[in-house]
Design an enzyme around this catalytic site. Structure first.
Site, PDB file in Angstrom:
ATOM      1  N   SER A 213      35.729  36.930  33.827  1.00 20.05           N
ATOM      2  CA  SER A 213      36.954  37.708  33.649  1.00 20.05           C
ATOM      3  C   SER A 213      38.040  36.937  32.910  1.00 20.05           C
ATOM      4  CB  SER A 213      37.467  38.147  35.028  1.00 20.05           C
ATOM      5  OG  SER A 213      37.619  37.027  35.881  1.00 20.05           O
TER       6      SER A 213
ATOM      7  N   GLY B 246      34.672  30.144  31.106  1.00 16.92           N
ATOM      8  CA  GLY B 246      35.435  29.932  32.332  1.00 16.92           C
ATOM      9  C   GLY B 246      34.728  28.945  33.244  1.00 16.92           C
ATOM     10  N   ALA B 247      35.267  28.768  34.441  1.00 18.42           N
ATOM     11  CA  ALA B 247      34.638  27.896  35.444  1.00 18.42           C
ATOM     12  C   ALA B 247      35.095  28.340  36.825  1.00 18.42           C
ATOM     13  CB  ALA B 247      35.004  26.437  35.209  1.00 18.42           C
TER      14      ALA B 247
ATOM     15  N   LYS C  84      30.014  25.974  37.760  1.00 17.49           N
ATOM     16  CA  LYS C  84      29.975  27.253  37.074  1.00 17.49           C
ATOM     17  C   LYS C  84      28.819  28.089  37.622  1.00 17.49           C
ATOM     18  CE  LYS C  84      30.338  27.727  32.699  1.00 17.49           C
ATOM     19  NZ  LYS C  84      31.007  28.991  33.050  1.00 17.49           N
TER      20      LYS C  84
ATOM     21  N   GLY D 154      29.335  33.948  38.162  1.00 16.23           N
ATOM     22  CA  GLY D 154      28.890  35.223  37.590  1.00 16.23           C
ATOM     23  C   GLY D 154      27.396  35.262  37.325  1.00 16.23           C
TER      24      GLY D 154
ATOM     25  N   GLU E 262      24.773  29.709  30.088  1.00 16.27           N
ATOM     26  CA  GLU E 262      26.057  29.028  29.829  1.00 16.27           C
ATOM     27  C   GLU E 262      25.841  27.548  29.541  1.00 16.27           C
ATOM     28  OE1 GLU E 262      29.099  31.794  32.434  1.00 16.27           O
ATOM     29  OE2 GLU E 262      28.136  30.110  33.414  1.00 16.27           O
TER      30      GLU E 262
ATOM     31  N   LYS F  47      41.472  27.267  40.019  1.00 18.97           N
ATOM     32  CA  LYS F  47      40.184  26.621  39.778  1.00 18.97           C
ATOM     33  C   LYS F  47      40.251  25.095  39.792  1.00 18.97           C
ATOM     34  CE  LYS F  47      38.420  30.733  39.022  1.00 18.97           C
ATOM     35  NZ  LYS F  47      37.926  31.181  37.743  1.00 18.97           N
TER      36      LYS F  47
HETATM   37  C1  5RP Z   1      29.869  32.889  35.148  1.00 13.26           C
HETATM   38  C2  5RP Z   1      30.802  31.739  35.221  1.00 13.26           C
HETATM   39  C3  5RP Z   1      32.256  32.045  35.061  1.00 13.26           C
HETATM   40  O1  5RP Z   1      32.722  31.349  33.961  1.00 13.26           O
HETATM   41  C4  5RP Z   1      32.980  31.629  36.298  1.00 13.26           C
HETATM   42  O2  5RP Z   1      32.396  32.295  37.402  1.00 13.26           O
HETATM   43  C5  5RP Z   1      34.457  31.965  36.205  1.00 13.26           C
HETATM   44  O3  5RP Z   1      34.610  33.345  36.132  1.00 13.26           O
HETATM   45  P1  5RP Z   1      36.037  34.039  36.043  1.00 13.26           P
HETATM   46  O4  5RP Z   1      36.622  33.667  34.721  1.00 13.26           O
HETATM   47  O5  5RP Z   1      35.719  35.512  36.183  1.00 13.26           O
HETATM   48  O6  5RP Z   1      36.872  33.542  37.194  1.00 13.26           O
HETATM   49  O7  5RP Z   1      30.447  30.603  35.381  1.00 13.26           O
HETATM   50  O8  5RP Z   1      28.549  32.514  35.431  1.00 13.26           O
END
Ligand code: 5RP
Length: 225
Positions: free
Chosen positions: A33, A84-85, A96, A99, A105, A123
């Site tokens: 996101s 993202g992370a 990571k 998602g 990734e 984070k």
């Molecule tokens: C997906 C990931 C995302 O980058 C991580 O979960 C962060 O997600 P978001 O930006 O929705 O907080 O590793 O596999």
């Protein structure tokens, strides 16, 4: 921070990171996101880019917004990747895979020496591990790997109800505080049946773009974890 503030931060950092991308670049697109906003910002700029997507969801978003999406083999290497992370420590080690896209990734992050991480304020953490570590496994060995993860100190290992885009189960391993991410990485990589795990070493990461209140800052790396 409430959900609306967090979403505002995701939008700010995600959009900010689009500035590192120039016309004609080969770009790795992360999943989630936060990086969603980067993808939308790139599409709005009307750049001609050759993109590699880290998930089916990201591929769909990129294509719907007019970006070209190629396979890793078609581009060979990337000028930049943005993602993202779930956690970032002071040495830029990451967890990571929240998602479920961790395997793709990590492949995409490994294809560039300019890997940019975009995160909201929640984070950043002094030590990895409060967030359960995602581990993608082969179905055949899933129960055995779960036992090995418990042997390594995970007190909770939960299998997700859905498989990854690669068709593999994902286990979430609750290690609690991880004092030495490199040591745990070596131990995980010695377990047969693990396809990929969600610890990304700080050495992969060039920049972390993070929200701090209403501001966006580029974090400085500290070697202390
Ligand atoms: C997906 C990931 C995302 O980058 C991580 O979960 C962060 O997600 P978001 O930006 O929705 O907080 O590793 O596999």
């Amino acid at each position: 921070m409430d959900d609306a503030d967090q979403e505002r931060q995701k939008q700010s950092v995600g959009r900010y990171a689009a500035r590192y991308v120039e016309d004609g670049m080969r770009v790795g697109l992360g999943t989630g996101s936060t990086v969603r906003w980067t993808i939308l910002a790139l599409a709005e700029r009307g750049l001609h880019l050759m993109c590699v997507a880290t998930s089916v969801e990201t591929q769909k978003l990129a294509l719907e917004n007019g970006l070209e999406v190629l396979t890793p083999g078609e581009v060979g290497s990337l000028d930049i990747a943005i993602d993202g992370a779930d956690e970032v420590d002071p040495a830029f080690n990451l967890i990571k895979g929240g998602g479920g896209a961790l395997a793709r990734e990590k492949i995409v992050a490994s294809m560039t020496d300019h890997f940019v991480v975009v995160v909201d304020e929640s984070k950043s953490c002094p030590h990895l591990g409060a967030f359960p570590l995602p581990v993608e496994v082969l179905e055949f060995g899933a129960d055995i790997v779960a036992t090995r993860l418990r042997d390594l100190g995970a007190d909770d290992v939960i299998r997700r109800p859905v498989v990854s885009d690669n068709g593999n189960p994902i286990l979430d391993a609750g290690f609690g505080r991880i004092d030495d991410p490199a040591a745990l990485t070596s131990e995980l990589e010695a377990i047969p049946g693990i396809v990929e795990h969600g610890i990304f070493p700080g050495s992969m990461v060039r920049r972390v773009v993070a929200a701090r209140g209403d501001d966006v800052v580029e974090l400085s790396r500290s070697q202390e974890t």
